[in-house]
Design a protein around this motif. Structure first.
Motif, PDB file in Angstrom:
ATOM      1  N   GLU A 253      15.003 -58.706  56.954  1.00  0.00           N
ATOM      2  CA  GLU A 253      15.482 -58.490  55.591  1.00  0.00           C
ATOM      3  C   GLU A 253      16.405 -57.274  55.532  1.00  0.00           C
ATOM      4  O   GLU A 253      17.476 -57.320  54.911  1.00  0.00           O
ATOM      5  N   ALA A 254      16.020 -56.191  56.201  1.00  0.00           N
ATOM      6  CA  ALA A 254      16.845 -54.987  56.193  1.00  0.00           C
ATOM      7  C   ALA A 254      18.195 -55.251  56.856  1.00  0.00           C
ATOM      8  O   ALA A 254      19.241 -54.788  56.374  1.00  0.00           O
ATOM      9  N   ALA A 255      18.183 -56.022  57.953  1.00  0.00           N
ATOM     10  CA  ALA A 255      19.431 -56.323  58.663  1.00  0.00           C
ATOM     11  C   ALA A 255      20.356 -57.196  57.816  1.00  0.00           C
ATOM     12  O   ALA A 255      21.568 -56.976  57.763  1.00  0.00           O
ATOM     13  N   GLN A 285      15.602 -67.826  51.192  1.00  0.00           N
ATOM     14  CA  GLN A 285      15.142 -68.498  49.973  1.00  0.00           C
ATOM     15  C   GLN A 285      14.705 -67.479  48.912  1.00  0.00           C
ATOM     16  O   GLN A 285      14.565 -67.827  47.747  1.00  0.00           O
ATOM     17  N   THR A 286      14.512 -66.218  49.334  1.00  0.00           N
ATOM     18  CA  THR A 286      14.109 -65.164  48.405  1.00  0.00           C
ATOM     19  C   THR A 286      15.313 -64.447  47.804  1.00  0.00           C
ATOM     20  O   THR A 286      15.419 -64.304  46.592  1.00  0.00           O
ATOM     21  N   GLY A 311      21.408 -56.992  47.359  1.00  0.00           N
ATOM     22  CA  GLY A 311      20.344 -56.614  46.440  1.00  0.00           C
ATOM     23  C   GLY A 311      19.059 -57.369  46.689  1.00  0.00           C
ATOM     24  O   GLY A 311      18.924 -58.133  47.653  1.00  0.00           O
ATOM     25  N   GLU A 312      18.100 -57.184  45.768  1.00  0.00           N
ATOM     26  CA  GLU A 312      16.766 -57.750  45.984  1.00  0.00           C
ATOM     27  C   GLU A 312      16.642 -59.210  45.587  1.00  0.00           C
ATOM     28  O   GLU A 312      15.625 -59.844  45.874  1.00  0.00           O
ATOM     29  N   ARG A 313      17.671 -59.761  44.946  1.00  0.00           N
ATOM     30  CA  ARG A 313      17.628 -61.182  44.579  1.00  0.00           C
ATOM     31  C   ARG A 313      19.057 -61.708  44.453  1.00  0.00           C
ATOM     32  O   ARG A 313      20.005 -60.928  44.376  1.00  0.00           O
TER      33      ARG A 313
END
Length: 435
Positions: A253-255, A285-286, A311-313
């Motif tokens: 996720e960080a990458a 998918q997130t 971003g987060e979404r």
């Protein structure tokens, strides 16, 4: 905001579990948006850059009528005069000489000529050049057969190559050496080009090791990053190598977020199949938007295409197009050239040209299952009659990278085709111009 999934579901033949190659290419092409930033660079730095604006000729090229060869310039009416007098020979007096960069500025009478060299400006009133090898010269007098040339022969007209105000080169062109020479001939020292596309890439897998690291049991050296780097450099794209990322959701996720924040496109290899440790699909998918995960293609079935945000979404932060390539080395190259390459060229602002496809006779039986497009590696050659023949390079396993080094073409077997008999015609895509 229309999502990639919503758009893709409207495409003909859409099947998220086994999308035909042509449908996948159409989806990717639609979402590959060119970068808009433009910069001006010195002409010497413009090679392989994408032209952002048409290059308009500021003047005629050539700027003046000039001689196409070494010889003698004269008025074409001298030929008519010889014909009227039933003479088979034209006789003229040499009035002077014209060299490239040193024009003859005097007047030329109908019975006179001027010695000219290739590229020299045509003297006033002269419209024809007789080549020097067709002329007999005695002192300042030349003679040649009246039928040796026609009026207007061997003269290059001003603006014959490019007329003032016409487009010399069109926007979207990838600049070649000849283009730089053409622009220089117009006196233009700087050219507007699109900024270079930036592509971030990394490999995923706990078994992967970078060069220089020791190989633990069960581990292999990561070849995919070096292959991707080379393929991107060939397209003159700015590559950002993010190394190897372990099979851990937090690290992946960080990458992905970091890559999306710093690049226009994110490429990964591995982690998009159905293995227990393949987390990329779950993560996208997130905070991503996915068009498809699987192609009816061999090699290269597990291939993901979508968008990822920093971003987060979805919709938050900076977006980047995402290509999740397979982990097998040959599949990485095949999917890059058949799915990714055209999209990158379009995003760079270029006008992609279709890769030439030739017909060749297969020297061997080729096993093929209908319902998927296959790209086998082959060696193509022409026989004494000019007919192309192709031979597969042995094992077509997607893990045998040496088969790509041995090959000089793809054998392209379309979606509906089944087994190929020896001697049957197949499509081939030569690596020259592609790779």
């Amino acid at each position: 905001m229309t999502t990639l999934n919503e758009f893709s579901s409207c495409v003909a033949q859409y099947d998220p579990h086994a999308l035909p190659v042509t449908a996948a290419q159409a989806i990717v092409r639609e979402w590959a948006t060119p970068v808009t930033a433009v910069e001006r660079v010195p002409l010497h730095d413009a090679l392989d850059r994408v032209l952002a604006e048409d290059i308009i000729s500021p003047g005629d090229v050539p700027a003046h009528d000039n001689s196409a060869m070494d010889g003698y310039a004269f008025r074409g009416t001298a030929l008519a005069a010889a014909a009227a007098s039933d003479s088979s020979t034209v006789e003229l007096t040499v009035a002077g000489k014209a060299l490239a960069g040193h024009p003859f500025s005097g007047a030329v009478a109908v019975n006179q000529c001027v010695r000219v060299m290739t590229g020299a400006s045509m003297p006033a009133d002269c419209d024809t050049v007789v080549p020097q090898e067709l002329v007999t010269r005695t002192g300042d007098t030349i003679r040649f057969a009246a039928d040796a040339v026609r009026g207007g022969a061997n003269r290059r007209l001003a603006g014959e190559d490019l007329a003032r105000g016409s487009a010399a080169l069109l926007a979207g062109r990838i600049m070649r050496a000849s283009d730089l020479g053409l622009i220089a001939s117009l006196g233009i020292a700087e050219v507007p080009v699109r900024r270079r596309l930036r592509v971030a890439f990394f490999s995923t897998g706990d078994e992967l090791r970078s060069l220089g690291e020791p190989l633990d049991p069960g581990c292999v050296y990561d070849s995919n990053r070096h292959t991707l780097f080379a393929m991107l450099r060939r397209l003159n794209i700015d590559p950002l190598d993010l190394g190897v990322v372990r099979d851990q959701p937090a690290a992946l996720e960080a990458a992905l977020r970091s890559a999306a924040a710093s690049a226009d496109v994110v490429l990964t290899s591995g982690g998009v199949s159905v293995g227990e440790a393949d987390f990329t699909k779950q993560l996208l998918q997130t905070f991503g938007d996915v068009a498809f995960w699987s192609l009816a293609m061999r090699p290269g079935r597990p291939l993901a295409f979508g968008r990822v945000w920093s971003g987060e979404r979805p919709g938050v932060g900076r977006p980047a197009l995402f290509f999740g390539l397979p982990g097998n080395p040959v599949a990485v190259m095949v999917t890059f050239y058949q799915i990714v390459r055209e999209a990158l060229l379009k995003m760079a602002g270029a006008t992609p040209r279709p890769v030439p496809v030739l017909q060749a006779a297969s020297r061997e039986v080729i096993r093929k299952r209908a319902g998927r497009t296959e790209f086998q590696r082959g060696v193509a050659e022409r026989d004494a009659h000019g007919q192309w023949h192709v031979t597969p390079t042995g094992s077509q396993s997607s893990g045998v990278l040496s088969s790509m080094s041995e090959a000089n073409c793809f054998i392209v077997l379309d979606h509906a085709r089944s087994d190929i008999t020896a001697g049957e015609s197949v499509d081939i895509m030569l690596f020259d111009g592609l790779i």
